[in-house]
Write a protein that holds these residues in place. Structure first.
Motif, PDB file in Angstrom:
ATOM      1  N   ILE A  75       0.835  -1.208   0.000  1.00 12.33           N
ATOM      2  CA  ILE A  75       0.000   0.000   0.000  1.00 12.33           C
ATOM      3  C   ILE A  75       0.868   1.255   0.000  1.00 12.33           C
ATOM      4  N   MET A  76       1.988   1.223   0.724  1.00 14.93           N
ATOM      5  CA  MET A  76       2.908   2.375   0.695  1.00 14.93           C
ATOM      6  C   MET A  76       3.455   2.572  -0.710  1.00 14.93           C
ATOM      7  N   LEU A  78       1.774   1.879  -3.437  1.00 13.88           N
ATOM      8  CA  LEU A  78       0.672   2.483  -4.190  1.00 13.88           C
ATOM      9  C   LEU A  78       0.522   3.966  -3.872  1.00 13.88           C
ATOM     10  N   VAL A  79       0.724   4.335  -2.625  1.00 16.49           N
ATOM     11  CA  VAL A  79       0.669   5.760  -2.258  1.00 16.49           C
ATOM     12  C   VAL A  79       1.789   6.518  -2.964  1.00 16.49           C
ATOM     13  N   ALA A  80       2.958   5.909  -3.036  1.00 16.35           N
ATOM     14  CA  ALA A  80       4.068   6.554  -3.757  1.00 16.35           C
ATOM     15  C   ALA A  80       3.740   6.668  -5.246  1.00 16.35           C
ATOM     16  N   THR A  82       0.916   7.359  -6.532  1.00 22.54           N
ATOM     17  CA  THR A  82       0.039   8.496  -6.789  1.00 22.54           C
ATOM     18  C   THR A  82       0.818   9.792  -6.924  1.00 22.54           C
ATOM     19  N   ARG A  83       2.034   9.833  -6.435  1.00 23.74           N
ATOM     20  CA  ARG A  83       2.880  11.029  -6.541  1.00 23.74           C
ATOM     21  C   ARG A  83       3.661  11.079  -7.852  1.00 23.74           C
TER      22      ARG A  83
END
Length: 85
Positions: A75-76, A78-80, A82-83
């Motif tokens: 998930i981390m 995936l968050v990266a 988005t950037r």
């Protein structure tokens, strides 16, 4: 007869120029891929060691929390993602 009103034309305003495209930092893509792979490997190692009964120090004492750790890493990643521009 009444005289029609003259409609004034609006002053032309050219469209605003867009900003220069933002570029991702060079470290973002490797970090993103590394987080995905480490998370996937964490889960795979947990399943293999749990099914064979192998004792991995630190990992076997966490039991099913290993799944949460692996998914948190993914998930981390995936968050990266988005950037990423």
């Amino acid at each position: 007869m009444a005289k029609s009103k003259v409609r004034k034309k609006a002053v032309y305003t050219p469209p605003q120029k867009s900003k220069a495209p933002e570029v991702s930092p060079r470290w973002l893509a490797p970090l993103m891929i590394t987080l995905w792979l480490v998370g996937l490997l964490w889960i795979a190692v947990f399943y293999v060691t749990a099914s064979t009964g192998t004792n991995v120090p630190g990992m076997t004492s966490l039991h099913n929390w290993n799944l949460a750790i692996g998914f948190a890493l993914i998930i981390m990643g995936l968050v990266a993602a988005t950037r990423w521009r």
